[in-house]
Design a protein around this motif. Structure first.
Motif, PDB file in Angstrom:
ATOM      1  N   GLU B 218       0.813  -1.225   0.000  1.00 13.82           N
ATOM      2  CA  GLU B 218       0.000   0.000   0.000  1.00 13.82           C
ATOM      3  C   GLU B 218       0.841   1.268   0.000  1.00 13.82           C
ATOM      4  OE1 GLU B 218      -2.711   0.082   3.290  1.00 13.82           O
ATOM      5  OE2 GLU B 218      -4.225  -1.083   2.214  1.00 13.82           O
ATOM      6  N   ASP B 219       2.095   1.154   0.417  1.00 14.99           N
ATOM      7  CA  ASP B 219       2.918   2.348   0.613  1.00 14.99           C
ATOM      8  C   ASP B 219       3.018   3.159  -0.675  1.00 14.99           C
ATOM      9  OD1 ASP B 219       4.659   4.234   1.612  1.00 14.99           O
ATOM     10  OD2 ASP B 219       6.444   3.015   1.260  1.00 14.99           O
ATOM     11  N   PHE B 220       2.806   4.457  -0.535  1.00 17.37           N
ATOM     12  CA  PHE B 220       2.833   5.341  -1.702  1.00 17.37           C
ATOM     13  C   PHE B 220       4.016   6.299  -1.631  1.00 17.37           C
ATOM     14  CE2 PHE B 220       0.949   9.306  -3.689  1.00 17.37           C
ATOM     15  CZ  PHE B 220       1.159   8.902  -4.991  1.00 17.37           C
ATOM     16  N   LEU B 221       4.291   6.811  -0.417  1.00 16.42           N
ATOM     17  CA  LEU B 221       5.321   7.847  -0.265  1.00 16.42           C
ATOM     18  C   LEU B 221       6.706   7.356  -0.715  1.00 16.42           C
ATOM     19  CD1 LEU B 221       6.168  10.659   0.763  1.00 16.42           C
ATOM     20  CD2 LEU B 221       6.419   9.679   3.028  1.00 16.42           C
ATOM     21  N   THR B 222       7.125   6.179  -0.239  1.00 14.41           N
ATOM     22  CA  THR B 222       8.484   5.717  -0.538  1.00 14.41           C
ATOM     23  C   THR B 222       8.699   5.491  -2.041  1.00 14.41           C
ATOM     24  OG1 THR B 222       8.213   4.546   1.550  1.00 14.41           O
ATOM     25  CG2 THR B 222      10.293   4.261   0.402  1.00 14.41           C
ATOM     26  N   PRO B 223       7.807   4.733  -2.719  1.00 11.93           N
ATOM     27  CA  PRO B 223       7.987   4.603  -4.175  1.00 11.93           C
ATOM     28  C   PRO B 223       7.915   5.946  -4.896  1.00 11.93           C
ATOM     29  CG  PRO B 223       6.311   3.076  -3.397  1.00 11.93           C
ATOM     30  CD  PRO B 223       6.692   3.913  -2.230  1.00 11.93           C
ATOM     31  N   LEU B 224       7.040   6.817  -4.417  1.00 13.80           N
ATOM     32  CA  LEU B 224       6.892   8.137  -5.049  1.00 13.80           C
ATOM     33  C   LEU B 224       8.219   8.887  -5.034  1.00 13.80           C
ATOM     34  CD1 LEU B 224       4.745  10.173  -6.188  1.00 13.80           C
ATOM     35  CD2 LEU B 224       4.527  11.034  -3.862  1.00 13.80           C
ATOM     36  N   ILE B 225       8.959   8.734  -3.937  1.00 15.86           N
ATOM     37  CA  ILE B 225      10.226   9.435  -3.813  1.00 15.86           C
ATOM     38  C   ILE B 225      11.319   8.749  -4.636  1.00 15.86           C
ATOM     39  CG2 ILE B 225      12.090   9.922  -2.181  1.00 15.86           C
ATOM     40  CD1 ILE B 225       9.915  10.409  -0.075  1.00 15.86           C
ATOM     41  N   TYR B 226      11.348   7.416  -4.588  1.00 17.72           N
ATOM     42  CA  TYR B 226      12.510   6.716  -5.140  1.00 17.72           C
ATOM     43  C   TYR B 226      12.345   6.178  -6.553  1.00 17.72           C
ATOM     44  CZ  TYR B 226      14.740   7.027  -0.608  1.00 17.72           C
ATOM     45  OH  TYR B 226      15.326   7.503   0.515  1.00 17.72           O
ATOM     46  N   LEU B 227      11.136   5.778  -6.942  1.00 15.50           N
ATOM     47  CA  LEU B 227      10.977   5.156  -8.255  1.00 15.50           C
ATOM     48  C   LEU B 227      10.534   6.214  -9.248  1.00 15.50           C
ATOM     49  CD1 LEU B 227       9.291   1.844  -7.135  1.00 15.50           C
ATOM     50  CD2 LEU B 227      11.714   2.323  -7.519  1.00 15.50           C
ATOM     51  N   THR B 228      11.441   6.563 -10.170  1.00 19.47           N
ATOM     52  CA  THR B 228      11.175   7.729 -11.005  1.00 19.47           C
ATOM     53  C   THR B 228      10.784   7.375 -12.434  1.00 19.47           C
ATOM     54  OG1 THR B 228      13.549   7.839 -11.324  1.00 19.47           O
ATOM     55  CG2 THR B 228      12.600   9.331  -9.700  1.00 19.47           C
ATOM     56  N   SER B 229      11.155   6.187 -12.922  1.00 17.18           N
ATOM     57  CA  SER B 229      10.742   5.911 -14.298  1.00 17.18           C
ATOM     58  C   SER B 229       9.571   4.932 -14.305  1.00 17.18           C
ATOM     59  CB  SER B 229      11.910   5.383 -15.137  1.00 17.18           C
ATOM     60  OG  SER B 229      12.391   4.195 -14.593  1.00 17.18           O
ATOM     61  N   GLU B 231       8.515   2.396 -15.874  1.00 16.80           N
ATOM     62  CA  GLU B 231       8.580   0.926 -15.885  1.00 16.80           C
ATOM     63  C   GLU B 231       8.943   0.363 -14.502  1.00 16.80           C
ATOM     64  OE1 GLU B 231      10.671   2.795 -17.580  1.00 16.80           O
ATOM     65  OE2 GLU B 231      12.749   2.183 -17.204  1.00 16.80           O
ATOM     66  N   ASN B 232       9.374   1.247 -13.584  1.00 16.44           N
ATOM     67  CA  ASN B 232       9.663   0.779 -12.216  1.00 16.44           C
ATOM     68  C   ASN B 232       8.536   1.065 -11.229  1.00 16.44           C
ATOM     69  OD1 ASN B 232      12.154  -0.196 -12.903  1.00 16.44           O
ATOM     70  ND2 ASN B 232      13.217   1.716 -12.431  1.00 16.44           N
ATOM     71  N   TYR B 233       7.470   1.714 -11.692  1.00 19.93           N
ATOM     72  CA  TYR B 233       6.393   2.121 -10.787  1.00 19.93           C
ATOM     73  C   TYR B 233       5.726   0.928 -10.106  1.00 19.93           C
ATOM     74  CZ  TYR B 233       5.975   7.070 -12.179  1.00 19.93           C
ATOM     75  OH  TYR B 233       6.189   8.408 -12.372  1.00 19.93           O
ATOM     76  N   THR B 234       5.236   1.188  -8.886  1.00 18.59           N
ATOM     77  CA  THR B 234       4.425   0.182  -8.186  1.00 18.59           C
ATOM     78  C   THR B 234       2.946   0.465  -8.490  1.00 18.59           C
ATOM     79  OG1 THR B 234       4.318   1.563  -6.228  1.00 18.59           O
ATOM     80  CG2 THR B 234       6.092  -0.067  -6.318  1.00 18.59           C
ATOM     81  N   VAL B 235       2.068  -0.404  -8.009  1.00 21.86           N
ATOM     82  CA  VAL B 235       0.630  -0.265  -8.284  1.00 21.86           C
ATOM     83  C   VAL B 235       0.078   1.098  -7.845  1.00 21.86           C
ATOM     84  CG1 VAL B 235      -1.642  -1.171  -7.682  1.00 21.86           C
ATOM     85  CG2 VAL B 235       0.173  -2.734  -8.362  1.00 21.86           C
ATOM     86  N   PRO B 236       0.364   1.561  -6.613  1.00 27.41           N
ATOM     87  CA  PRO B 236      -0.170   2.882  -6.237  1.00 27.41           C
ATOM     88  C   PRO B 236       0.280   3.989  -7.186  1.00 27.41           C
ATOM     89  CG  PRO B 236       0.660   1.750  -4.306  1.00 27.41           C
ATOM     90  CD  PRO B 236       1.052   0.915  -5.479  1.00 27.41           C
ATOM     91  N   GLN B 237       1.528   3.911  -7.648  1.00 26.28           N
ATOM     92  CA  GLN B 237       1.992   4.925  -8.599  1.00 26.28           C
ATOM     93  C   GLN B 237       1.287   4.790  -9.938  1.00 26.28           C
ATOM     94  OE1 GLN B 237       6.235   3.864  -7.917  1.00 26.28           O
ATOM     95  NE2 GLN B 237       6.545   6.070  -8.136  1.00 26.28           N
ATOM     96  N   GLY B 238       1.007   3.536 -10.349  1.00 23.85           N
ATOM     97  CA  GLY B 238       0.286   3.306 -11.589  1.00 23.85           C
ATOM     98  C   GLY B 238      -1.109   3.914 -11.521  1.00 23.85           C
ATOM     99  N   LEU B 239      -1.749   3.776 -10.361  1.00 27.21           N
ATOM    100  CA  LEU B 239      -3.078   4.379 -10.188  1.00 27.21           C
ATOM    101  C   LEU B 239      -3.000   5.895 -10.245  1.00 27.21           C
ATOM    102  CD1 LEU B 239      -4.517   2.175  -7.299  1.00 27.21           C
ATOM    103  CD2 LEU B 239      -5.216   2.169  -9.687  1.00 27.21           C
ATOM    104  N   ARG B 240      -1.988   6.427  -9.611  1.00 32.14           N
ATOM    105  CA  ARG B 240      -1.786   7.876  -9.623  1.00 32.14           C
ATOM    106  C   ARG B 240      -1.566   8.370 -11.059  1.00 32.14           C
ATOM    107  NH1 ARG B 240      -2.790  12.806  -9.040  1.00 32.14           N
ATOM    108  NH2 ARG B 240      -1.027  14.169  -9.417  1.00 32.14           N
TER     109      ARG B 240
END
Lengths: 301, 287
Positions: B218-229, B231-240
């Motif tokens: 569920e975590d959104f903040l950590t991937p948001l900060i670290y995963l920038t491209s 193809e590396n996004y997690t599900v919450p970032q994909g939804l965003r």
């Protein structure tokens, strides 16, 4: 023989081997960074050029020079002030109802707990945003049932924060589960004794249940306050990443994120982080000080 | 006479039970309605999600799922893969590292044990923001930004200290006689950990695994900060990403993917609900 001797001896070598992940993690990812952010909070640092010492200027700006920062404080305190009592109120109310020996306790408990499990996700925040949008289902309901033409809750600065408070309230399940466990710990003899003394159910509630539950109420309160100050995802998603409308949902953490990772003001954001730690510590300390006056611990008579 | 009174109180008790059940069911429906709305809306054509209020869609618009899955810039399959890899590694990291550390605190005798234990407990309460920025600077210096390492590596260093606490409590409940018996058989601390403590610790390990998975997923903040491209996004970032790139008729796919992203959580909830509820009730973990 040597084995029994080992029992009383310190086992530093092997113990620190087992502890090593945590010790490395603590030094490298907790203690080091905390000291680092303290240093950075006295500098200007954009990640690309070396940090420049600026003394207390970041803190001075926090104290008055930054209207958006003060707004984020207002929003965050408002959120904590309303969402924590709402959540705990629901949690306690339903725990008390569920504790009356009803059939189907497990079922109700699971249903009420589910939103807590999902609530932190982006998916739920997106759902919430749609439900409270101008043509979302809340307004459809208000229109078809009462012919009320309600505003767009999400894009109206007067109501946007309210939707976030409601989203927090929807997730009362986890503290409810803790309340239920606490209620089960209250021994039946206490109620028996009270009813022999002629206490009616209402009196039992106020003189037995609530006093014996105060340690759990206190625990839930502290945990929820600490957690609410750090809420981030709902404000980010519901405001579409902006903290809007008109900064009305600009959570402290969202503004910190923006300063650090969008504008690369790492020094200023570090000062913000330190102030947040101080605010949370102060809130916790005040809670603990107040606990003396209202939290009942069974071992102190 | 007394039987009459008993009968009356019995009857009024039954009625009050019925009212309570009625209230609870009504309340449960209100609680669940947003999720039902999400499920129903995800199957409606985008242009009528907000005008068609019916609870049963007239026809099932599976197109939403197809278009959402194909995605805007990358397929959702990629985001799910990334999320599962990260969450699974987080589970392994937390289970291994936290159980090592918990074993030392619960069973071994070493210098500075009390102060170290107190420090460990204090880190549970510490807000993540206290270390967020310097951690980022450090991982950036390592060249780890836009990799999963900043998200996963801390778990292998037992940074989620409440799991240590959970396991310490659990290990303290395991009879020491078992350790001592093994010691007499010549086992050292390392063998005792692997052959006695670890197997008996399974219930606490499962709780740790389940919560680690959910929180990391569920975590959104950590991937948001670290995963920038992308193809590396997690599900919450994909939804965003879907939310940010919305056009007039992308509501359907966005809601469809939102619901789909909750499916793993529903599955975990149904399989482990006792575990989850006991975990919260006994340790006060946040939900």
């Amino acid at each position: 023989m040597t084995q029994t001797k080992n029992l009383s001896k310190k086992q530093n070598g092997v113990a620190f081997l087992f502890l090593s992940p945590w010790i490395i993690g603590f030094l490298m990812l907790t203690l080091g960074p905390i000291l680092g952010s303290m240093y950075l909070s006295f500098t200007d640092y954009d990640l690309f050029t070396a940090p420049e010492w600026t003394g207390f200027s970041n803190y001075e700006r926090l104290l008055g020079g930054d209207a958006r920062y003060l707004q984020s404080l207002k929003v965050t305190f408002g959120y904590v002030l309303f969402s924590v009592p709402l959540k705990l109120g629901f949690a306690l109310f339903l725990a008390l109802i569920l504790n009356r020996g009803l059939k189907g306790l497990g079922f109700y408990r699971s249903v009420f707990y589910l939103p807590s499990l999902l609530g932190g996700s982006v998916a739920v925040a997106i759902m919430w945003r749609q439900i409270f949008s101008y043509d979302g289902f809340i307004n459809q309901f208000l229109w078809s049932a009462f012919e009320i033409d309600a505003p767009s809750w999400i894009t109206n600065p007067d109501y946007a924060l309210g939707t976030l408070v409601l989203l927090a309230g929807w997730q009362f399940g986890a503290p409810m589960v803790i309340f239920l466990a606490g209620l089960k710990q209250i021994p039946q003899d206490m109620y028996d004794a009270a009813s022999i003394d002629g206490a009616r159910p209402v009196q039992q509630f106020f003189y037995v249940t609530i006093p014996l539950l105060t340690p759990i109420i206190f625990f839930n309160f502290v945990m929820q306050v600490i957690g609410s100050f750090q809420a981030f995802t709902p404000s980010y998603i519901i405001s579409d990443g902006s903290g809007g409308p008109a900064d009305s949902t600009l959570f402290y953490t969202l503004y910190l994120y923006e300063q650090a990772f969008t504008d690369f003001r790492m020094g200023y954001a570090s000062a913000m982080a330190w102030v947040l730690v101080l605010i949370i510590s102060a809130a916790t300390a005040v809670s603990f000080l107040s606990a003396k006056h209202w939290v009942h611990y069974s071992d102190e008579n | 006479m007394t039987t009459d009174i008993n009968e009356i109180t019995e009857k009024s008790k039954a009625r009050s039970r019925l009212i309570t059940h009625g209230f609870l069911v009504f309340f449960a429906l209100i609680m669940l309605y947003p999720l039902v709305w999400l499920a129903v809306s995800s199957l409606k054509p985008s242009n009528i999600i907000f005008s068609d209020t019916s609870i049963i869609p007239r026809h099932f618009e599976w197109e939403n799922y197809y278009r959402g899955w194909v995605g805007v810039a990358a397929p959702f399959r990629t985001f799910f893969q990334n999320s599962f890899v990260i969450a699974s590694l987080a589970v392994v990291g937390n289970v291994l590292a936290c159980s090592f550390v918990a074993y030392a605190f619960a069973r071994l005798d070493f210098s500075f044990k009390r102060p170290l234990f107190a420090i460990m407990l204090m880190t549970i309460m510490l807000p993540v923001h206290a270390s967020l920025i310097p951690q980022y600077i450090l991982f950036n210096y390592f060249g780890w930004v836009n990799t999963i390492l900043p998200i996963v590596m801390p778990k292998f260093l037992a940074v989620d200290a409440f799991f240590i606490f959970l396991m310490v409590q659990f290990i303290r409940g395991i009879p020491r006689e078992l350790d001592e018996a093994a010691m007499i058989d010549g086992a050292g601390p390392i063998r005792i950990y692997f052959s006695i403590i670890l197997p008996l610790l399974t219930p606490a390990l499962v709780t740790t695994a389940v919560f680690s998975f959910i929180w990391t997923y569920e975590d959104f903040l950590t991937p948001l900060i670290y995963l920038t491209s992308i193809e590396n996004y997690t599900v919450p970032q994909g939804l965003r990403l879907l939310q940010a790139s919305r056009g007039a008729n992308s509501w359907g796919p966005m809601l469809a993917m939102s619901l789909l992203s909750l499916v793993p959580l529903f599955v975990i909830f149904f399989v482990f609900q006792r575990k989850l509820i006991d975990g919260i009730a006994t340790t006060g973990l946040k939900g």
